[in-house]
Design a protein around this motif. Structure first.
Motif, PDB file in Angstrom:
ATOM      1  N   HIS A 143      48.903  -5.401  16.810  1.00  0.00           N
ATOM      2  CA  HIS A 143      48.111  -5.011  15.640  1.00  0.00           C
ATOM      3  C   HIS A 143      46.868  -5.887  15.443  1.00  0.00           C
ATOM      4  N   ALA A 144      46.281  -6.318  16.547  1.00  0.00           N
ATOM      5  CA  ALA A 144      45.093  -7.173  16.446  1.00  0.00           C
ATOM      6  C   ALA A 144      43.914  -6.467  15.789  1.00  0.00           C
ATOM      7  N   ASP A 145      43.868  -5.134  15.879  1.00  0.00           N
ATOM      8  CA  ASP A 145      42.763  -4.359  15.295  1.00  0.00           C
ATOM      9  C   ASP A 145      43.121  -3.707  13.969  1.00  0.00           C
ATOM     10  N   ALA A 427      33.128  -3.238   9.908  1.00  0.00           N
ATOM     11  CA  ALA A 427      32.039  -4.186  10.137  1.00  0.00           C
ATOM     12  C   ALA A 427      32.382  -5.552   9.543  1.00  0.00           C
ATOM     13  N   SER A 428      33.025  -5.535   8.389  1.00  0.00           N
ATOM     14  CA  SER A 428      33.392  -6.796   7.755  1.00  0.00           C
ATOM     15  C   SER A 428      34.320  -7.598   8.650  1.00  0.00           C
ATOM     16  N   VAL A 429      35.367  -6.935   9.146  1.00  0.00           N
ATOM     17  CA  VAL A 429      36.337  -7.633   9.998  1.00  0.00           C
ATOM     18  C   VAL A 429      35.672  -8.104  11.287  1.00  0.00           C
ATOM     19  N   ALA A 430      34.893  -7.246  11.895  1.00  0.00           N
ATOM     20  CA  ALA A 430      34.263  -7.592  13.171  1.00  0.00           C
ATOM     21  C   ALA A 430      33.295  -8.757  13.044  1.00  0.00           C
ATOM     22  N   SER A 431      32.716  -8.926  11.859  1.00  0.00           N
ATOM     23  CA  SER A 431      31.714  -9.981  11.679  1.00  0.00           C
ATOM     24  C   SER A 431      32.335 -11.366  11.534  1.00  0.00           C
ATOM     25  N   ARG A 432      33.621 -11.431  11.221  1.00  0.00           N
ATOM     26  CA  ARG A 432      34.250 -12.730  10.976  1.00  0.00           C
ATOM     27  C   ARG A 432      34.669 -13.366  12.305  1.00  0.00           C
ATOM     28  N   ARG A 433      33.660 -13.751  13.074  1.00  0.00           N
ATOM     29  CA  ARG A 433      33.885 -14.219  14.435  1.00  0.00           C
ATOM     30  C   ARG A 433      33.861 -15.738  14.547  1.00  0.00           C
ATOM     31  N   SER A 434      33.813 -16.428  13.437  1.00  0.00           N
ATOM     32  CA  SER A 434      33.925 -17.887  13.511  1.00  0.00           C
ATOM     33  C   SER A 434      35.291 -18.247  14.087  1.00  0.00           C
ATOM     34  N   TYR A 435      35.369 -19.426  14.706  1.00  0.00           N
ATOM     35  CA  TYR A 435      36.623 -19.846  15.334  1.00  0.00           C
ATOM     36  C   TYR A 435      37.744 -19.801  14.303  1.00  0.00           C
ATOM     37  N   GLY A 436      38.811 -19.088  14.650  1.00  0.00           N
ATOM     38  CA  GLY A 436      39.923 -18.944  13.728  1.00  0.00           C
ATOM     39  C   GLY A 436      39.761 -17.809  12.744  1.00  0.00           C
ATOM     40  N   PRO A 440      38.845  -9.139  15.557  1.00  0.00           N
ATOM     41  CA  PRO A 440      39.856  -8.858  16.573  1.00  0.00           C
ATOM     42  C   PRO A 440      39.696  -9.677  17.852  1.00  0.00           C
ATOM     43  N   ASP A 441      38.444  -9.932  18.289  1.00  0.00           N
ATOM     44  CA  ASP A 441      38.301 -10.726  19.507  1.00  0.00           C
ATOM     45  C   ASP A 441      38.774 -12.166  19.290  1.00  0.00           C
ATOM     46  N   GLN A 442      38.538 -12.694  18.077  1.00  0.00           N
ATOM     47  CA  GLN A 442      39.045 -14.028  17.769  1.00  0.00           C
ATOM     48  C   GLN A 442      40.571 -14.041  17.701  1.00  0.00           C
ATOM     49  N   VAL A 443      41.136 -13.011  17.101  1.00  0.00           N
ATOM     50  CA  VAL A 443      42.598 -12.928  17.003  1.00  0.00           C
ATOM     51  C   VAL A 443      43.210 -12.878  18.399  1.00  0.00           C
ATOM     52  N   ARG A 444      42.626 -12.098  19.278  1.00  0.00           N
ATOM     53  CA  ARG A 444      43.167 -12.009  20.644  1.00  0.00           C
ATOM     54  C   ARG A 444      43.045 -13.329  21.394  1.00  0.00           C
ATOM     55  N   GLN A 445      41.984 -14.071  21.134  1.00  0.00           N
ATOM     56  CA  GLN A 445      41.872 -15.392  21.760  1.00  0.00           C
ATOM     57  C   GLN A 445      42.994 -16.312  21.288  1.00  0.00           C
TER      58      GLN A 445
END
Length: 465
Positions: A143-145, A427-436, A440-445
């Motif tokens: 459920h990362a996305d 867009a809101s979720v995708a923009s939260r790309r700060s470490y942690g 979704p890409d951060q969650v998968r990392q």
């Protein structure tokens, strides 16, 4: 056992208050193991003959077989597990059994047994936490996305992903695992050979018994060794923190499974029905995990209060050290198992979560961030502008992204059509790309890192047999 010092045996009240065999019989495996290590050392040092040491060892093995098959008998006149084993040993091999207690006391004996037991409890907790962490990682990856509302004060705050939410608990339980590991590092010294409190005049080899029981070294101070229960408190404190985390997760499962939320369907195997209302599906397992946290924390408080005023070395109060630890351990093991099953088998209703994330103006902060980033508006001013926009959306009973551009420009003319790229929950979720962050890409990392960390850890196996 009281010997020649007393003219009479204990009264009935004293017999009952003094006996610990109803609960310390749980230590029988540890007691026999430590006794075998002790007598082997006595034989090697020539303190008892090798023939006597072998006879005692064989007798202890016979007792272990009996207890494994039939359980431990409770004779309150024998008081505790130590005298129960010694009495049975005497029945089996005769007076030579009395040589076993040379150069030791029940004080260092119980301190050793209890450390062995607690070490195994720590290892069980580590293994159970690892299973729970693995379950959380698997479901987070699934459920990362999946978008859901993130809450503060249980009010919709910002959209997050379910994977991000589950990985938050993974972080908690990863820290918990380190607490039990650290507790085992601190208890990794053997009290055996400290005797009653002052050590012994016999030429014992404490390093040998420490090695035989898989401790790294003997304890350095006999007074401390027999009076120390820090290792039990360490276990209870680690268990209490884990229980708090389990309780928080259980509480969220309970809320999510309620009809007003409808975010989750708990497994049948961990739910119950109602005796009167056929429609009910009660989250009893989660509620019991939440309730067990109070009992585990209470056990920690009980032992801390027992120990807080005791002078050195041993006092009989310390007989009450084991019931809270044994109770907490049983509840803790059960709670971890229940929560691992719940995480693994719960069905998450992601459509309902996403719909809830759409409500409550969860992207208000994104509008403020857009004003700061694209229109060079100071954040505090942007905060005020967004407040006006939220008020208007409430009046119109719509979301922020459903407000016409013309309405937004009436509030502040620096807003343009680009703002709508920032106002969707995706867009809101995708923009939260700060470490942690929750992107979704951060969650998968973070999931990949967790998988690697878990795969790098060798399976935990108890050193105790």
């Amino acid at each position: 056992m009281w010997g020649g010092r007393f003219a009479e045996g204990p009264s009935a009240v004293m017999r009952e208050i003094n006996a610990s065999i109803p609960f310390d019989k749980q230590l029988w495996r540890e007691d026999i193991r430590a006794s075998k290590a002790h007598v082997a050392m006595l034989g090697a040092q020539g303190i008892v003959s090798k023939d006597d040491a072998e006879t005692i060892r064989d007798g202890l093995d016979r007792i272990a077989q009996e207890y494994e098959r039939d359980g431990v008998p409770e004779d309150w006149d024998l008081e505790d597990i130590h005298m129960t084993v010694e009495s049975r040993l005497t029945e089996l091999i005769g007076p030579v059994a009395g040589r076993l207690h040379t150069a030791r006391s029940r004080n260092d004996q119980v301190a050793t047994d209890f450390r062995l037991w607690t070490r195994a409890a720590n290892l069980r907790s580590i293994a159970a936490l690892r299973r729970l962490r693995m379950a959380l990682v698997e479901r987070a990856d699934e459920h990362a996305d999946a978008i859901m509302p993130g809450f503060t004060h249980l009010q919709t705050a910002q959209p997050v992903t379910l994977g991000h939410h589950l990985m938050a608990y993974h972080e908690m339980f990863a820290r918990d695992e380190t607490r039990f590991a650290a507790a085992n590092e601190r208890l990794d010294e053997c009290p055996l050979g400290s005797a009653a409190l002052a050590g012994t005049g016999f030429p014992i080899d404490r390093e040998a018994t420490a090695r035989a029981l898989d401790f790294t070294a003997p304890t350095r101070n006999s007074l401390d060794a027999v009076s120390d229960r820090d290792f039990a408190l360490d276990y209870l404190m680690a268990a209490s923190t884990t229980a708090i985390h389990l309780s928080r997760l259980a509480e969220e499962m309970i809320i999510w499974a309620s009809q007003p939320f409808g975010f989750a369907k708990l497994p049948d195997s961990l739910s119950t029905g109602s005796s009167i209302m056929p429609q009910k599906r009660n989250p009893d397992a989660a509620e019991l995990v939440r309730g067990h946290a109070g009992r585990i924390i209470g056990a920690m408080n009980a032992l801390a209060i027992t120990m807080k005023g005791l002078p050195l070395a041993y006092s009989k109060d310390m007989q009450d050290d084991k019931p809270p630890v044994f109770e907490a351990a049983g509840l803790h093991d059960l709670s971890l198992a229940a929560m691992a099953g719940m995480v693994g088998e719960t069905t998450f209703v992601t459509d309902r979560m996403r719909a809830a994330a759409q409500a409550g103006h969860a992207t208000a902060t994104d509008l403020a961030d857009w004003l700061v980033r694209e229109a060079d508006v100071p954040f505090r001013e942007a905060h005020h502008i967004v407040g006006e926009a939220v008020k208007l959306a409430d009046v119109k009973a719509c979301s922020l992204e459903e407000l016409p551009l013309s309405d937004l420009r009436k509030i502040d003319e620096r807003i343009d059509e680009r703002v709508f790229d920032a106002l969707s929950i995706e867009a809101s979720v995708a923009s939260r790309r700060s470490y942690g962050g929750t992107a979704p890409d951060q969650v998968r990392q973070r999931i990949a890192e967790a998988r690697e960390a878990l795969s790098d850890i060798a399976p935990t196996a108890s050193r105790d047999t």
